[in-house]
Design a protein around this motif. Structure first.
Motif, mmCIF file in Angstrom:
data_model
loop_
_atom_site.group_PDB
_atom_site.id
_atom_site.type_symbol
_atom_site.label_atom_id
_atom_site.label_comp_id
_atom_site.label_asym_id
_atom_site.label_seq_id
_atom_site.Cartn_x
_atom_site.Cartn_y
_atom_site.Cartn_z
ATOM 1 N N GLU B 16 47.389 6.455 56.306
ATOM 2 C CA GLU B 16 47.945 6.087 57.616
ATOM 3 C C GLU B 16 49.404 6.536 57.728
ATOM 4 O O GLU B 16 49.841 7.001 58.790
ATOM 5 N N LEU B 18 50.774 9.107 56.297
ATOM 6 C CA LEU B 18 50.800 10.559 56.477
ATOM 7 C C LEU B 18 50.297 10.956 57.854
ATOM 8 O O LEU B 18 50.776 11.914 58.462
ATOM 9 N N MET B 19 49.314 10.201 58.338
ATOM 10 C CA MET B 19 48.805 10.445 59.696
ATOM 11 C C MET B 19 49.933 10.204 60.712
ATOM 12 O O MET B 19 50.110 10.979 61.660
ATOM 13 N N ALA B 22 52.444 13.020 60.593
ATOM 14 C CA ALA B 22 51.964 14.214 61.297
ATOM 15 C C ALA B 22 52.037 14.012 62.808
ATOM 16 O O ALA B 22 52.441 14.923 63.543
#
Lengths: 409, 71
Positions: B16, B18-19, B22
């Motif tokens: 989550e 890293l999401m 991004a």
């Protein structure tokens, strides 16, 4: 028999060219892409080397720069896979060591004694073996027969589901005949019966358009080392919005790098199903492979393989004494062609094709005895030639000439 | 990202985090992935001036944030 060419078959060629040289020095022709694609694009190999050189930390565990670098590679792979398969949420992409593991995770994690599961008679043992094991534990299994070409009538599938089921599981395309199953119709039938649809796209991922939302697929199981052009040891699942992760028991529990204060497995994705250190180097290669496929365009890859499949089918059909199995229609199959030389065991044909002509293909039962029983080739099996991105018309012509020579012997 | 008050975003999982990173990058916002000060794995650090728009963006993208701390 003359195979009718597909109407308006495209001539667009996505062939990469230079990196074919590894296997096109003339010593052999690789015709076993249904087992694993080969050779891989150079950027796949470079990405794996780069990961080992520069992203050496443990993804998601430590918080230092090398750990973060590794984790970012894996996250980018998650996003690339979600894009390829039309999945809106990358967090619902779960990586596993291969598609067999992914299928087992769902079947063993979801089905309970008394549940009903419906499948086709063209399934690989990745599906049939866990289903038979579950059947011994009280799961009710219905296998819907396909015809001798490997085609599944959606009406028959709908009838089999009529009594209700927890899950329907089918391949998208057979690894024996290449026959493509009508996933959209099958998912409608499954949903009408209150079942989820699990689709094994091992033979179509990266070589056929697969949009899990458009097809109504609830759970998609993929492999990384075939049409996605990655390394062995990679695969996974994508769970659609109808699937509650908590309804599926993990196959393996352990460290996830999250909520480490708890001794209970997390209930959220992807952590619920991703315990233990990830195969970062493999996933780095997978990211590069999927990126390559997206750049080439799945439709272009499909057009290339469809054309070569037509050439192969047409050539084999003209050889006396050779029986081609499956739909014999490149619009209804992927680039997987099974055939028999009735006077000779499949293994012997394969040996002669390699030793005398340098053709690398796979013979026997292809880990799919149910499919061979369906098409009438059990127990001897078939010779399977499966084409890929790097094959050319010259490869196919060489294969046809070789089979003709072997059949004459 | 030096000086000034910074916001720390804590997530349930590294995926989550890293999401979210991004999503923020695609939205033209700068956030650093850093070691989660409360445990293993990652957190995001960003300028407090961008916190509101960052949370709005993450909410719109469906990326859940567990906790926000100011540093």
């Amino acid at each position: 028999m003359r195979i009718v060419p597909p109407a308006g078959r495209p001539r667009q060629r996505p062939l990469p060219g230079p990196w074919r040289s590894a296997h096109e020095a003339g010593e052999y022709v690789y015709l076993d892409h249904a087992a694993t694609s080969y050779p891989k694009p150079p950027e796949v190999i470079a990405a794996m080397v780069e990961y080992m050189r520069c992203s050496g930390g443990n993804p998601g565990r430590s918080g230092h720069r090398l750990s973060i670098a590794a984790a970012m590679v894996i996250h980018e792979t998650r996003e690339a896979v979600a894009t390829l398969f039309g999945a809106p949420d990358p967090l619902r992409v779960v990586f596993t060591p291969n598609v067999t593991y992914a299928v087992n995770l769902i079947l063993k994690g979801l089905l309970r004694p008394g549940d009903r599961v419906v499948t086709s008679s063209m399934e690989h043992n990745a599906v049939m073996r866990p289903l038979r094991a579950l059947e011994r534990r009280g799961v009710k299994l219905t296998v819907v027969p396909c015809d001798r070409r490997g085609c599944l009538d959606p009406a028959g599938f709908r009838c089999a589901l009529a009594g209700g089921a927890r899950l329907a599981v089918v391949n998208h395309a057979s690894n024996v005949t290449g026959t493509i199953l009508p996933l959209a119709e099958l998912s409608q039938a499954a949903h009408a019966a209150g079942a989820l649809l699990l689709a094994d796209v091992a033979q179509t991922g990266g070589v056929c358009p697969v949009d899990m939302q458009a097809l109504g697929v609830d759970i998609l199981a993929f492999t990384g080392h075939k049409g996605l052009l990655g390394a062995p040891g990679t695969g996974g699942l994508i769970l659609g919005p109808r699937v509650d992760p908590e309804s599926i028991e993990p196959l393996v529990c352990g460290g996830t790098g999250s909520q480490s204060e708890l001794e209970e497995q997390p209930d959220y994705l992807p952590d619920r199903f991703e315990s233990g250190t990830a195969n970062g180097v493999g996933l780095a290669g997978l990211r590069a492979g999927v990126s390559y496929v997206l750049r080439q365009g799945v439709q272009n890859i499909r057009a290339h393989e469809r054309e070569l499949t037509w050439l192969l089918l047409d050539g084999l059909a003209r050889i006396p004494g050779v029986t081609v199995h499956g739909p014999q229609d490149p619009d209804k199959s992927v680039a997987v062609v099974s055939f028999s030389v009735p006077a000779m065991p499949a293994g012997e044909v394969g040996t002669q094709l390699e030793e005398d002509f340098g053709l690398l293909c796979r013979t026997g039962l292809h880990c799919a005895p149910a499919a061979h029983k369906t098409i009438g080739t059990l127990p001897g099996g078939t010779v399977r030639m499966s084409l890929g991105l790097t094959n050319t018309e010259a490869d196919v012509e060489r294969a046809i000439e070789a089979v003709a020579e072997v059949a004459r012997r | 990202m030096s000086g000034g008050v910074r916001a720390l975003l804590i997530f349930r999982s590294n995926a989550e985090a890293l999401m979210a990173h991004a999503a923020l990058s695609r939205g033209g916002m700068t956030a650093e992935v850093i070691q989660n000060p409360h445990g293993c794995g990652y957190a995001l650090r960003l300028r407090v001036q961008t916190l509101e728009s960052a949370l709005t963006l993450l909410l719109a993208r469906g990326v859940p944030v567990s906790r926000v701390e100011l540093q």
